[in-house]
Enzyme design. Structure first.
Site, PDB file in Angstrom:
ATOM      1  N   THR A 174       0.878  -1.175   0.000  1.00 45.45           N
ATOM      2  CA  THR A 174       0.000   0.000   0.000  1.00 45.45           C
ATOM      3  C   THR A 174       0.909   1.216   0.000  1.00 45.45           C
ATOM      4  OG1 THR A 174      -1.681  -1.131   1.316  1.00 45.45           O
ATOM      5  CG2 THR A 174      -1.705   1.265   1.431  1.00 45.45           C
ATOM      6  N   ARG A 202     -13.382  -8.058  -1.543  1.00 47.10           N
ATOM      7  CA  ARG A 202     -12.741  -7.835  -0.241  1.00 47.10           C
ATOM      8  C   ARG A 202     -12.151  -6.422  -0.194  1.00 47.10           C
ATOM      9  NH1 ARG A 202      -7.262  -6.217   1.223  1.00 47.10           N
ATOM     10  NH2 ARG A 202      -6.818  -7.020   3.282  1.00 47.10           N
ATOM     11  N   GLY A 204      -9.742  -3.928   2.235  1.00 44.40           N
ATOM     12  CA  GLY A 204      -8.832  -3.951   3.368  1.00 44.40           C
ATOM     13  C   GLY A 204      -9.029  -2.744   4.267  1.00 44.40           C
ATOM     14  N   ASP A 205      -7.963  -2.373   4.936  1.00 44.99           N
ATOM     15  CA  ASP A 205      -8.021  -1.240   5.854  1.00 44.99           C
ATOM     16  C   ASP A 205      -7.935   0.103   5.137  1.00 44.99           C
ATOM     17  OD1 ASP A 205      -5.403  -2.065   5.109  1.00 44.99           O
ATOM     18  OD2 ASP A 205      -4.531  -0.885   6.733  1.00 44.99           O
ATOM     19  N   THR A 225       0.133   0.072   6.384  1.00 41.60           N
ATOM     20  CA  THR A 225       0.280  -0.931   5.334  1.00 41.60           C
ATOM     21  C   THR A 225       0.428  -2.274   6.048  1.00 41.60           C
ATOM     22  OG1 THR A 225       2.688  -0.844   5.211  1.00 41.60           O
ATOM     23  CG2 THR A 225       1.506   0.717   3.862  1.00 41.60           C
ATOM     24  N   GLY A 226       0.126  -3.325   5.337  1.00 42.77           N
ATOM     25  CA  GLY A 226       0.202  -4.645   5.964  1.00 42.77           C
ATOM     26  C   GLY A 226      -1.161  -5.319   5.905  1.00 42.77           C
ATOM     27  N   GLY A 228      -4.576  -5.842   6.203  1.00 44.04           N
ATOM     28  CA  GLY A 228      -5.623  -4.873   6.502  1.00 44.04           C
ATOM     29  C   GLY A 228      -6.633  -5.339   7.521  1.00 44.04           C
TER      30      GLY A 228
HETATM   31  N1  ASP Z   1      -3.227  -3.003   3.800  1.00 41.74           N
HETATM   32  C1  ASP Z   1      -3.396  -3.563   2.492  1.00 41.74           C
HETATM   33  C2  ASP Z   1      -4.636  -4.395   2.487  1.00 41.74           C
HETATM   34  O1  ASP Z   1      -4.891  -5.099   3.439  1.00 41.74           O
HETATM   35  C3  ASP Z   1      -2.266  -4.405   2.012  1.00 41.74           C
HETATM   36  C4  ASP Z   1      -0.879  -3.997   2.405  1.00 41.74           C
HETATM   37  O2  ASP Z   1      -0.655  -2.863   2.725  1.00 41.74           O
HETATM   38  O3  ASP Z   1       0.022  -4.827   2.414  1.00 41.74           O
HETATM   39  O4  ASP Z   1      -5.321  -4.383   1.501  1.00 41.74           O
END
Ligand code: ASP
Length: 318
Positions: A174, A202, A204-205, A225-226, A228
């Site tokens: 992200t 779907r 995410g966050d 990021t990560g 979500g």
């Molecule tokens: N946060 C993002 C999601 O869950 C993915 C990411 O940042 O790695 O869609």
């Protein structure tokens, strides 16, 4: 007051443009959008916008949000297909509609009405990565059980293998941009193509205000990021800002928000990263994983600086 921009490492390509916006005397919101737009257009970034990795069905679906710290105005789009400019559309939602989040067909409809240019977002390179990592033929009919076990393997492999996680081809990512302008206004922008192979629809966050993005002039801003789903369940971006509100330093607020993640019952637990800016424009960032960086540039700097994130190990989410 000197303006400043902080971004996730993949925002490097847009941060100088964002700072130039501040130098021109424009708003933090204009700056974070200008920076994000360049990442969305970058064909080498397979985690955001054009050339993002697709969902289970091979379709690229984008999530994005913007938030202004003055008055807590916010807008976001989710599961947007066929348009690259997700962050601009998020701003349109904020500016033009009495809503915060528009998803799916409604988001594409709004993009069309707004005059954004439609684009096939799936590049051959992204499609190849998607097929190879999925490791099966593109048979979506019996998708769910095989998909879920394969996804868990991919998540686990990425989480436990630092080289794979930083290989430049992670299955997710992200871009986060936070800025504070000369007037002291803070803004945040987030954009992503989400997790590759995600279930269609779907979100995410990133499009969820409070989960992946939050800004409040009075206390600061944060973006994630990560994985979500973890930030959604812990309201991570909002937590960081709230902890600063309750008097914690930015570093302690980041640590506490990360620590909350340890309480999640989540067999898919994976990496989480946060960038933050306090109300005075001091930046910081944390990650559950080693070796993660972020970028910072203020108006008085001639080039962006890449800094290492504070590591906050969270069991099951490294
Ligand atoms: N946060 C993002 C999601 O869950 C993915 C990411 O940042 O790695 O869609």
């Amino acid at each position: 007051m000197t303006g400043i921009v902080v971004a996730s490492a993949n925002g490097r390509i847009g941060i100088e443009t964002a700072v130039d916006v501040l130098r021109a005397g424009d708003s933090a919101l204009d700056a974070v959008i200008a920076g994000t737009r360049l990442v969305e257009a970058n064909p080498e970034d397979h985690t955001v916008g054009y050339s993002g990795l697709p969902n289970l069905l091979g379709e690229v679906e984008l999530d994005a949000s913007v938030m202004e710290g003055r008055g807590l105005r916010a807008g976001s789009v989710g599961a947007l297909k066929g348009y690259q400019d997700a962050v601009d559309l998020a701003r349109t939602v904020m500016d033009e509609l009495p809503h915060v989040l528009i998803a799916g067909e409604g988001a594409a409809r709004l993009a069309h009405e707004t005059g954004l240019h439609p684009r096939d977002l799936l590049t051959p390179e992204a499609e190849t990565i998607w097929r190879e990592r999925l490791g099966t033929d593109h048979d979506t009919q019996d998708a769910s059980s095989r998909y879920l076990s394969r996804l868990r393997e991919i998540v686990r492999a990425t989480a436990s293998d630092a080289d794979l996680a930083s290989s430049g081809e992670p299955p997710h990512g992200t871009v986060n941009f936070l800025a504070r302008d000369r007037a002291g206004d803070i803004a945040a922008a987030v954009s992503t193509s989400g997790w590759a192979w995600k279930y269609p629809g779907r979100m995410g966050d990133s499009p969820v205000i409070g989960a992946g993005n939050y800004a409040d002039n009075r206390w600061g801003a944060a973006a994630c990021t990560g994985r979500g789903e973890m930030a959604q369940r812990c309201c991570t971006a909002h937590s960081v800002v709230t902890f600063m509100r309750f008097g914690l330093s930015l570093e302690d607020a980041l640590r506490m928000a990360m620590t909350d993640l340890a309480h999640l019952d989540d067999p898919y637990a994976s990496e989480m990263n946060i960038v933050a800016l306090d109300k005075d424009g001091v930046p910081g960032a944390a990650s559950t994983a080693r070796g993660k960086t972020y970028v910072v540039m203020s108006e008085d700097m001639s080039a962006p600086e890449e800094r290492t994130r504070t590591i906050v190990p969270v069991e099951g989410a490294s």
